[in-house]
Design an enzyme around this catalytic site. Structure first.
Site, mmCIF file in Angstrom:
data_model
loop_
_atom_site.group_PDB
_atom_site.id
_atom_site.type_symbol
_atom_site.label_atom_id
_atom_site.label_comp_id
_atom_site.label_asym_id
_atom_site.label_seq_id
_atom_site.Cartn_x
_atom_site.Cartn_y
_atom_site.Cartn_z
ATOM 1 N N ASN A 1 -1.840 2.039 5.767
ATOM 2 C CA ASN A 1 -1.009 0.896 5.381
ATOM 3 C C ASN A 1 -0.829 0.018 6.609
ATOM 4 O O ASN A 1 -0.599 0.535 7.707
ATOM 5 C CB ASN A 1 0.372 1.341 4.915
ATOM 6 C CG ASN A 1 0.337 2.130 3.621
ATOM 7 O OD1 ASN A 1 -0.696 2.247 2.981
ATOM 8 N ND2 ASN A 1 1.478 2.689 3.251
ATOM 9 N N GLY A 2 -0.867 -1.298 6.442
ATOM 10 C CA GLY A 2 -0.607 -2.195 7.556
ATOM 11 C C GLY A 2 -1.816 -3.035 7.929
ATOM 12 O O GLY A 2 -2.795 -3.120 7.186
ATOM 13 N N ARG B 1 4.724 -0.617 -6.039
ATOM 14 C CA ARG B 1 4.615 -1.370 -4.802
ATOM 15 C C ARG B 1 3.563 -2.463 -4.885
ATOM 16 O O ARG B 1 3.531 -3.362 -4.049
ATOM 17 C CB ARG B 1 4.284 -0.417 -3.638
ATOM 18 C CG ARG B 1 5.392 0.566 -3.339
ATOM 19 C CD ARG B 1 4.923 1.697 -2.449
ATOM 20 N NE ARG B 1 4.704 1.254 -1.077
ATOM 21 C CZ ARG B 1 5.563 1.446 -0.088
ATOM 22 N NH1 ARG B 1 6.707 2.053 -0.318
ATOM 23 N NH2 ARG B 1 5.300 1.047 1.125
ATOM 24 N N CYS C 1 0.810 -1.218 0.000
ATOM 25 C CA CYS C 1 0.000 0.000 0.000
ATOM 26 C C CYS C 1 0.844 1.270 0.000
ATOM 27 O O CYS C 1 1.943 1.293 0.542
ATOM 28 C CB CYS C 1 -0.918 0.014 1.205
ATOM 29 S SG CYS C 1 -1.908 -1.482 1.427
ATOM 30 N N LYS D 1 11.897 -16.452 -9.771
ATOM 31 C CA LYS D 1 11.616 -15.464 -10.806
ATOM 32 C C LYS D 1 10.609 -15.998 -11.824
ATOM 33 O O LYS D 1 9.692 -15.290 -12.238
ATOM 34 C CB LYS D 1 12.911 -15.063 -11.531
ATOM 35 C CG LYS D 1 13.800 -14.146 -10.741
ATOM 36 C CD LYS D 1 13.170 -12.789 -10.532
ATOM 37 C CE LYS D 1 13.744 -12.083 -9.326
ATOM 38 N NZ LYS D 1 13.250 -12.577 -8.044
ATOM 39 N N HIS E 1 16.379 -38.468 -4.709
ATOM 40 C CA HIS E 1 15.651 -38.631 -3.451
ATOM 41 C C HIS E 1 14.225 -38.124 -3.549
ATOM 42 O O HIS E 1 13.611 -37.800 -2.537
ATOM 43 C CB HIS E 1 16.400 -37.923 -2.322
ATOM 44 C CG HIS E 1 17.753 -38.486 -2.054
ATOM 45 N ND1 HIS E 1 17.945 -39.745 -1.531
ATOM 46 C CD2 HIS E 1 18.996 -37.979 -2.263
ATOM 47 C CE1 HIS E 1 19.232 -39.993 -1.415
ATOM 48 N NE2 HIS E 1 19.905 -38.928 -1.858
ATOM 49 N N LYS F 1 5.423 -5.153 -4.003
ATOM 50 C CA LYS F 1 6.863 -4.907 -4.023
ATOM 51 C C LYS F 1 7.447 -4.819 -2.624
ATOM 52 O O LYS F 1 8.411 -5.496 -2.295
ATOM 53 C CB LYS F 1 7.137 -3.604 -4.794
ATOM 54 C CG LYS F 1 8.611 -3.231 -4.867
ATOM 55 C CD LYS F 1 9.393 -4.243 -5.667
ATOM 56 C CE LYS F 1 10.857 -3.889 -5.777
ATOM 57 N NZ LYS F 1 11.634 -4.959 -6.422
ATOM 58 N N GLU G 1 16.651 -18.908 -6.864
ATOM 59 C CA GLU G 1 16.265 -17.586 -7.349
ATOM 60 C C GLU G 1 15.692 -17.660 -8.756
ATOM 61 O O GLU G 1 14.706 -16.979 -9.080
ATOM 62 C CB GLU G 1 17.474 -16.641 -7.307
ATOM 63 C CG GLU G 1 17.263 -15.277 -7.929
ATOM 64 C CD GLU G 1 16.225 -14.418 -7.230
ATOM 65 O OE1 GLU G 1 15.905 -13.334 -7.754
ATOM 66 O OE2 GLU G 1 15.696 -14.822 -6.164
ATOM 67 N N GLU H 1 7.126 -16.206 -10.199
ATOM 68 C CA GLU H 1 6.596 -14.886 -9.855
ATOM 69 C C GLU H 1 5.909 -14.206 -11.027
ATOM 70 O O GLU H 1 4.832 -13.632 -10.860
ATOM 71 C CB GLU H 1 7.735 -13.968 -9.388
ATOM 72 C CG GLU H 1 8.104 -14.053 -7.937
ATOM 73 C CD GLU H 1 9.179 -13.054 -7.565
ATOM 74 O OE1 GLU H 1 8.968 -12.297 -6.615
ATOM 75 O OE2 GLU H 1 10.238 -13.029 -8.223
ATOM 76 N N TRP I 1 -3.362 -2.662 -1.282
ATOM 77 C CA TRP I 1 -3.168 -4.085 -1.567
ATOM 78 C C TRP I 1 -4.014 -4.839 -0.554
ATOM 79 O O TRP I 1 -3.791 -4.753 0.641
ATOM 80 C CB TRP I 1 -1.686 -4.439 -1.445
ATOM 81 C CG TRP I 1 -1.313 -5.809 -1.903
ATOM 82 C CD1 TRP I 1 -1.158 -6.241 -3.189
ATOM 83 C CD2 TRP I 1 -1.006 -6.942 -1.069
ATOM 84 N NE1 TRP I 1 -0.782 -7.562 -3.202
ATOM 85 C CE2 TRP I 1 -0.682 -8.019 -1.920
ATOM 86 C CE3 TRP I 1 -0.982 -7.134 0.320
ATOM 87 C CZ2 TRP I 1 -0.332 -9.280 -1.439
ATOM 88 C CZ3 TRP I 1 -0.636 -8.393 0.808
ATOM 89 C CH2 TRP I 1 -0.314 -9.442 -0.075
#
Length: 605
Positions: free
Chosen positions: A99-100, A27, A2, A482, A501, A600, A478, A485, A74
């Site tokens: 925000n939060g 964000r 947010c 990516k 395994h 973000k 990573e 995402e 968000w």
């Protein structure tokens, strides 16, 4: 996550608020809105589309005002619907953005309902608006101050009242908020970038602060209700960073900015010295007997890579923890550990909470590696290293990751040198390779056309497997992150030796297997793992170096980096994986810079 922008001025501030929201779009959000004092009354416009749609609605309503607040949301509590979008009102007199997450919102909601307040949203935020209204007796600053003491959880808020023009009040706990100082006008924002082009004079609010902005200045009370000065400093937010230039997406731009970002991060590094990490670093780092790395997501993978470097060079034991898990288990603290927190934004809620938890366990030696000089993380640690990646807009981190790796390698070298484990020749060799990194990264970026050919085949797949060994297992992790995402392809990463395994059961011709195969001591072992894949009909996509004797053939696709880069090889090998994710997402038509369900800067748990 947010974003907040607020302003009090003697000009129409609606364009400033909308531009601030545009700068905060990176964000991540799913609704947005603006509230303002329009002809003496509160007016509001909200949208569940992009800021551009909000701007269109604002223009059609000819909204103009000298006092206002705006928000990108968000969704957490309540679906992304118009009635849940911020700003939220209380009885048409109080407007608030937040925000939060408020953890005690149910208790407060029940109390306020009993007092006759009607709730129109499913959000936790609406309780704050009604709580402020219930405490308001003509002094908004006092009402917000008293309301903040009733809140549990994380928040940054900006509040305005119909009865107090040219006043906006903010408060923060666990979520960032800054004051912007203009010429006869004042601003609030969750990120200094929102105010780029409007003012560079920024005052950072501290945990528990309540602040009031007026035309002639601002005042702040700390969490103990004491008046405090939060000095405004010049912050270059880099307004050009939000311009795409010749690139199609910010992620593509940021991938190609990595040579410059690494060069900027290394600027001024003439030798390996504790001073790189701040005043008093020599004494603090000398007494360290272990290292604890705390991070989330991509930064966690940077920490896993650093574990290999620090243990190899400095011979210190290293523990790497996912920050969101660390403080919820019984750990065994080492008072002589160096606690390293790694974050792009420096406001990652889980990592900040883990840092504070580590301190309560009696671990005072702390270091932040971060990309934002004004962040809470940089202010709360004993030592700090500022990376110079510049503003990163794309949700999927790229240049922040590679600059974090550079900083962590410098830390590994410094710890080794302090312990007499880094000779002069070794130091100079590593420094030469670091200085050559921008050019080597440029050579890795030149592989884009070859990676694009791979991406055309990946775009039709729904699953992928990534393999690596040693230093390059975190890079495989990573690469998988990516891809999932931004392309929404399910991807997993494993140490290659773990294939037999369990993961080998998944291998078919429909699951591409990406293998990070540099010319290091584990290459021959890795070749055996690759044969296991081929024997089951799996299709291999191999990232290797010029010196390796891995030939392309049916079922084995090979891209070669021009040179093997020793301990720094992970920084180069991640670049083709970033390009693979980007071009696969492009081929699948996803929203590359704003992938679904993601934000973000994750400033809530």
């Amino acid at each position: 996550m947010c974003g907040i922008v607020g302003a009090a001025a003697r000009r129409d501030i609606i364009p400033v608020l909308l531009e601030g929201l545009r700068r905060l779009e990176y964000r991540g959000y799913d609704s947005c809105g603006v509230a303002a004092l329009h002809h003496g009354a509160l007016a509001r416009v909200r949208s569940v589309a992009r800021v551009a749609d909000l701007a269109g609605q604002v223009a059609s309503q000819a909204l103009a005002a000298e006092t206002g607040i705006a928000h990108t949301r968000w969704a957490t509590h309540g679906a992304p619907l118009t009635h849940n979008a911020h700003p939220l009102f209380s009885r048409g007199e109080i407007a608030l953005v937040h925000n939060g997450i408020i953890e005690n919102f149910e208790e407060l909601r029940d109390e306020l309902k009993a007092r006759g307040y009607a709730f129109e949203s499913q959000t936790d935020t609406e309780v704050i608006a009604h709580l402020v209204h219930s405490l308001y007796a003509g002094d908004l600053f006092d009402a917000v101050r008293r309301a903040a003491k009733r809140l549990s959880g994380a928040y940054a808020i900006a509040v305005m009242s119909e009865r107090e023009p040219h006043v906006v009040v903010g408060a923060r706990a666990g979520s960032p908020l800054v004051v912007g100082v203009g010429d006869g006008e004042m601003f609030l924002a969750s990120d200094a970038l929102a105010l780029a082009g409007t003012t560079e004079r920024i005052a950072c609010l501290e945990e528990g602060d309540v602040a009031e902005i007026r035309l002639d200045g601002y005042r702040v009370l700390d969490q103990a209700d004491r008046p405090v000065k939060r000095e405004a400093r010049i912050v270059k937010a880099g307004s050009s960073a939000v311009e795409l230039g010749p690139y199609r997406h910010f992620m593509q731009k940021e991938i190609f900015e990595q040579p410059q970002a690494v060069a900027d991060t290394l600027e001024g590094v003439e030798s390996v010295a504790p001073a790189l990490f701040g005043e008093g670093a020599a004494a603090a780092l000398q007494r360290v007997k272990s290292v604890l790395l705390l991070a989330c997501g991509t930064s966690y993978y940077a920490g896993l890579t650093a574990k290999c470097w620090i243990e190899s060079l400095a011979r210190l034991p290293v523990q790497v923890e996912i920050a969101s898990e660390y403080r919820y288990r019984d750990s065994v603290p080492d008072p002589d550990a160096l606690v390293v927190v790694v974050s792009q934004s420096g406001e990652t809620a889980d990592t900040l909470a883990a840092l504070r938890h580590a301190r309560t366990l009696g671990q005072p030696n702390t270091l932040a590696i971060c990309n934002v000089a004004t962040s809470a993380m940089m202010r709360e640690t004993q030592l700090a290293f500022l990376t110079h990646a510049g503003v990163e807009i794309g949700v999927a981190s790229t240049k922040a990751f590679t600059t974090q790796l550079v900083a962590l390698f410098l830390l590994a070298m410094t710890l080794a040198k302090l312990r007499g484990r880094l000779s002069v020749d070794e130091e100079q060799q590593h420094l030469r390779r670091l200085r050559h990194l921008p050019k080597a990264l440029g050579a890795a970026l030149a592989l884009e056309t070859q990676v694009m050919a791979w991406s055309e085949r990946f775009a039709a797949k729904e699953h992928a497997l990534f393999l690596g060994r040693g230093l390059h297992y975190p890079i495989a992790l990573e690469g998988a992150l990516k891809l999932k995402e931004i392309s929404y392809i399910h991807a997993e990463a494993y140490p290659a030796g773990e294939l037999k395994h369990g993961p080998l059961a998944l291998v078919t011709s429909e699951m591409p297997v990406v293998t990070v195969a540099p010319n290091d001591a584990l290459l021959e072992k890795l070749k055996s793992n690759m044969q296991e894949v081929r024997a089951r009909g799996g299709e291999l996509y191999v990232l290797t170096d010029a010196e390796t004797r891995i030939a392309g053939s049916e079922g084995i696709n090979v891209i070669r980096l021009p040179e093997h880069y020793g301990l720094l090889s992970p920084i180069l090998h991640v670049v083709p994986l970033q390009l693979l994710a980007y071009h696969t997402a492009l081929a699948r038509g996803t929203d590359v810079d704003k992938p679904r369900n993601l934000a973000k800067s994750v400033t809530v748990e």
